[in-house]
Structures are given as C-alpha cells and as structure tokens.
Design an enzyme around this catalytic site. Structure first.
Site, PDB file in Angstrom:
ATOM      1  N   GLY A 217       0.886  -1.213   0.114  1.00 39.55           N
ATOM      2  CA  GLY A 217       0.144   0.092  -0.100  1.00 39.55           C
ATOM      3  C   GLY A 217       1.115   1.274   0.020  1.00 39.55           C
ATOM      4  O   GLY A 217       1.740   1.230  -0.609  1.00 39.55           O
ATOM      5  N   SER A 218       0.398   2.315   0.743  1.00 44.57           N
ATOM      6  CA  SER A 218       1.000   3.653   0.586  1.00 44.57           C
ATOM      7  C   SER A 218       2.415   3.548   1.272  1.00 44.57           C
ATOM      8  O   SER A 218       3.040   4.534   1.015  1.00 44.57           O
ATOM      9  CB  SER A 218       0.063   4.772   1.158  1.00 44.57           C
ATOM     10  OG  SER A 218      -1.043   4.881   0.237  1.00 44.57           O
ATOM     11  N   THR A 219       2.665   2.612   2.004  1.00 42.03           N
ATOM     12  CA  THR A 219       3.964   2.826   2.763  1.00 42.03           C
ATOM     13  C   THR A 219       5.281   2.469   1.505  1.00 42.03           C
ATOM     14  O   THR A 219       6.297   3.179   1.632  1.00 42.03           O
ATOM     15  CB  THR A 219       4.160   1.682   3.739  1.00 42.03           C
ATOM     16  OG1 THR A 219       4.208   0.170   2.771  1.00 42.03           O
ATOM     17  CG2 THR A 219       3.268   1.656   4.612  1.00 42.03           C
ATOM     18  N   PHE A 220       4.630   1.964   0.363  1.00 42.70           N
ATOM     19  CA  PHE A 220       5.716   2.017  -1.003  1.00 42.70           C
ATOM     20  C   PHE A 220       5.847   3.568  -1.340  1.00 42.70           C
ATOM     21  O   PHE A 220       6.801   3.547  -2.059  1.00 42.70           O
ATOM     22  CB  PHE A 220       5.213   0.988  -1.807  1.00 42.70           C
ATOM     23  CG  PHE A 220       6.249   0.716  -3.030  1.00 42.70           C
ATOM     24  CD1 PHE A 220       7.161  -0.120  -2.744  1.00 42.70           C
ATOM     25  CD2 PHE A 220       6.428   1.312  -4.124  1.00 42.70           C
ATOM     26  CE1 PHE A 220       8.277  -0.431  -3.631  1.00 42.70           C
ATOM     27  CE2 PHE A 220       7.232   1.302  -5.180  1.00 42.70           C
ATOM     28  CZ  PHE A 220       8.188   0.340  -4.684  1.00 42.70           C
ATOM     29  N   LYS A 221       5.265   4.241  -1.083  1.00 41.05           N
ATOM     30  CA  LYS A 221       5.350   5.711  -1.609  1.00 41.05           C
ATOM     31  C   LYS A 221       6.639   6.380  -1.203  1.00 41.05           C
ATOM     32  O   LYS A 221       7.214   7.240  -1.677  1.00 41.05           O
ATOM     33  CB  LYS A 221       4.211   6.708  -1.211  1.00 41.05           C
ATOM     34  CG  LYS A 221       3.069   6.335  -1.798  1.00 41.05           C
ATOM     35  CD  LYS A 221       1.779   7.123  -1.241  1.00 41.05           C
ATOM     36  CE  LYS A 221       0.609   6.727  -1.944  1.00 41.05           C
ATOM     37  NZ  LYS A 221      -0.856   7.354  -1.352  1.00 41.05           N
TER      38      LYS A 221
END
Length: 486
Positions: A217-221
């Site tokens: 999810g957005s942790t990969f941002k």
C-alpha cells in the site's frame, strides 16, 4: 607350516586388512553421511542424552530451556519459557517432527556437535565434566518483542523492529502464533497437538514477518519518493507536482481515486501529498518515472532478493513487466508490488540511517556451555539505498506524517517519530478488508535506535474504518517506546 595353513593365514590377514580398511573408510570418509542420515536415530539419542544449549534474548532472557523428556529413548527435550511469544524466532524442535527456525539453523551449537566445541567437549571428557550444548545470544529485545506481541493481540499480522545502525532485529512477531512446547516430545499428546496445529486454517506456523508478502500500500510511496529525488525528477519535498484533480490511469479510462476525493491532492507538493497519502500524486509520479527507475530503486532497498537473517525471508517483489497503468498502481504499493514486513522495516531503517541499508540479523553471539565466545556477529552494510541528502528529505516527509498527517497516533512525547501509513486493498476486485500498514522510526537526540514495520490483516471493521494510522500505528508506537524507554 603346511600349504593349507599358510593359505588360511594369508586369507585371514587379507580379511583383517579389509576390516581395517573398511573401518578407516567409515570413520574418515563416510562418517558424516551416516551421522547426518535421518534414519540414524542413534545420533539423535546421543544428542538428547545431555542438556541442550539455549536461545537467549539480547538482554539475557532465556527463550528456550532444556527439560527432562520423560522418555525411555531420550533424556532431554527442548522447553520454552514463552513459546507463542518467541516461536517466530526460535522455530520448533521436536523429538518427533524435527526442527525449524534458529533451533534448526543453530543446532550444531545448541546440540554441542559444532566442531568449534571439540576442545571444550574433550576437556569435559578428561575432567569428568558433563557434556552440554552451547548457547546462542540473539538480537531480540524482550521488551520490544513483548510490546509487539501484545499490540497485535488476537489480530492476524506481523511486526518487525530493526536497529537501523547495525541491522540487529529487535523484535520479530507473527500472529496468530503457536506453542512449540506442546509437541516437543514424541508422545500421543504431542501428535494430537501437531495434527491440530497443522489443521488450523489461520496457519499459525507461518512466519508472517519473514515469509509472507503483502501489497505494501502507501508505505511504498517512500520508495517512489526516493526514486523521484534520486533521479532528479524533483529536488525538494516542497516542490509542487503536476497532478490533476482527477487522474486517469495511462492507457485506460479508469480514474485513480484517493481515500477521500475531497482531499487537496491536485497540484499538491510532494510532502503534502505524502502527509495525507495522495494516491493520484504518487500514482502519476510512478507512471512518469517509469518502471525501470522504480525497479532499480526498489532493488537498492532489498526488493527482489531473499534475506538470510539467518532464517531466510521470502523475496519481496517489484515487477519488471508492467504496463504504464500497472506501474502507476505498483508505485502506490498495489497491483503486483508485494513486500514482507521485514522488507518494509528495512526501508524505514535505511531512511533513518541516512540511506545506509544494514544486513538484518538475528544472532549476535554463539557461546560454549561455559560461556566462552565462539563467534560474534559483525554488522554488514548491504547497500547505500539512497544518498544521505535524499534520506534526510524522506525523514522530513515521514516526520510530517506523524506530526500533522495520517500517522498522528504514533506520536511519542520527547521523541522525533517519522512514519508512513498504508492501507492495501486485496481480494477479488479489491473487495476484501484491507491490510493496515505502518512503517516508522524513532529518533532520540541524534540517535536513531529503532525502525518498525507493522501489518495487520483483515481487521474486524469495515474497509472505510481501517487504516494504517488507526490500527497499525499504535502497535508500532508501543514497540518504539519499549526500545527508547519513553
């Protein structure tokens, strides 16, 4: 001496020489193959005829003990001080079902058969001392381990804490867990416990921290933002992005939405889009950067490779064959991007450590039964994942998430905390309850002693209520507090 007697004598001598040759061949050439043969139970009988060494935490708490086996074949077996708490680290050791985890990988030391223990064992024989296995000192911080385990509770998920400076794994928790002591022997009760464990659909023996991959999810941002800085696409966190209010995925008619369509994501700066987790900004950024650049950066963080801690992790993946719309989704941790909790802890740790990624490890020292050190781990650098300048920009953005963004529940008074929330969709048509993520680090003064990744599967709420900030962040906070003492 007549001829028949001479012939018999020569034949007997040949037999004696053949026997000597065979004995030396067995002892010098094929002894190891016999000793390692799984059908040779005598080796196992011998190994469990004396106390086995123990696995200990970094602060000296025993995770395993050697206890009476109450068996006519075996004198001792492995016991656990708190099996469910430490099972993902220790693995299991059973007289009937072999062993896994550190119990398997460190068996020569724990079982006293390691070549480095030869002199110690020989001295015991000469002095009449009792043979015993060696001890293995792990990197686990018992308070951090307990905090992660209690925080996850009856939720299904995992947590990993790493010392960014060295790579030492401070906590490694997977839930639901199991108690290895219930099948450590070879009786009927052990078989019943073993069968029940393997029939459990929640797979409690699965080490979710190391072996399960999830859409991050957005942790990969964090990785997408790192790519933007490292390639020169953007220079500063406050740079404004070229993002429309409504972003259509490349080559499709499908619009990429944010968690809340009223969020001010159009033309947002990198840091503001990171703070409130704008999918449109980072999806478009990923498509603009392209798959090759994102892949190269992900690999520098450790993606697409296994990690031996020494327990081998599953490889986290960032794809190399996506379409442009797929790359946009990969860039926000969806589509074909998948990561272990260990991997995302490594991402947070390298950012905290000014871009330097250290090799994660679980074993600090191996010792003989008398306490002499056989080996001590030396921290190793895996890669310079990003430049120090980029790492400091990412730290600034992660701090903004906790101070005034989606990760406020991770705030610790008197401690600088940087983090990133994530809510990953999964299931058919992404209709399953999402995975809640939080990755973070804690800084005390100029020191950064801990980075944490937490994932919680299918929380008991509707999808609109689940987020990394509300479910995973408080767990990560408790682990960081256990390490920094706040």
């Amino acid at each position: 001496m007549n001829k028949p007697i001479r012939r018999v004598s020569v034949f007997c001598m040949i037999l004696v020489f053949a026997l000597l040759l065979r004995a030396n061949w067995v002892q010098a050439v094929v002894a190891d193959s016999y000793a390692d043969n799984t059908n040779n139970e005598r080796v196992k009988y011998d190994e469990y005829s004396y106390p086995r060494g123990n696995l200990l935490t970094a602060d000296g708490q025993p995770m395993t003990t050697s206890v009476p086996a109450n068996s006519y074949k075996y004198k001792y077996k492995v016991g656990w001080t708190n099996g469910p708490l430490y099972a993902p680290v220790t693995g299991y050791n059973s007289l009937a079902y072999l062993s896994t985890g550190l119990e398997a990988l460190e068996d020569p030391v724990l079982g006293g058969t390691d070549d480095r223990l030869f002199v110690h064992n020989a001295m015991d024989m000469l002095t009449g001392g009792k043979k015993q296995g060696g001890n293995v000192i792990t990197t686990i911080n018992s308070k951090a381990q307990q905090a992660a385990f209690q925080g996850l509770g009856n939720k299904k998920g995992a947590a990993v804490a790493i010392d960014p400076r060295t790579g030492a794994i401070l906590a490694l928790v997977s839930t639901p867990s199991y108690d290895p002591s219930t099948f450590a022997s070879n009786g009927d009760a052990d078989k019943k416990a073993w069968d029940s464990l393997n029939a459990d659909p929640d797979l409690p023996t699965m080490d979710r921290a190391l072996r399960e991959t999830y859409p991050p999810g957005s942790t990969f941002k964090i990785v997408t933002a790192a790519t933007a800085f490292e390639t020169g696409k953007y220079q500063n966190p406050t740079d404004q992005t070229d993002t429309p209010d409504h972003y259509i995925l490349p080559g499709t008619t499908r619009e990429l939405h944010n968690d809340d369509d009223s969020e001010p994501c159009g033309q947002a700066t990198l840091i503001d889009a990171f703070r409130i987790s704008c999918n449109t900004v980072y999806g478009k950024l990923g498509a603009d950067l392209g798959e090759d650049k994102l892949l190269a950066q992900a690999n520098k963080f450790g993606f697409n490779a296994t990690v031996d801690t020494p327990i081998r992790s599953a490889a986290s993946t960032f794809p190399s064959d996506s379409t442009p719309d797929g790359t946009a989704m990969d860039a926000i941790g969806q589509h074909n991007t998948a990561a272990t909790p260990l991997q995302m802890a490594m991402v947070a740790a390298s950012v905290a450590n000014n871009g330097k990624l250290m090799q994660p490890y679980l074993v600090d020292e191996e010792r003989s039964g008398s306490g002499s050190v056989l080996a001590k781990h030396t921290p190793k650098e895996m890669d310079q994942a990003v430049s120090p300048a980029t790492a400091q920009k990412l730290q600034q953005m992660m701090v903004a998430v906790v101070q005034n963004g989606t990760g406020k529940l991770a705030q610790i008074p008197g401690v600088e905390v940087g983090g990133k929330t994530g809510t990953a969709q999964h299931g058919t048509d992404a209709k399953g309850l999402p995975f809640a993520w939080f990755v973070s680090y804690a800084k005390v003064g100029n020191d950064i002693p801990v980075a944490v990744a937490v994932v919680v599967e299918d929380g008991a709420a509707t999808s609109d209520e689940i987020s990394g900030g509300s479910i995973a962040a408080p767990i990560a906070k408790s682990v960081m507090q256990a390490v920094v003492g706040h």
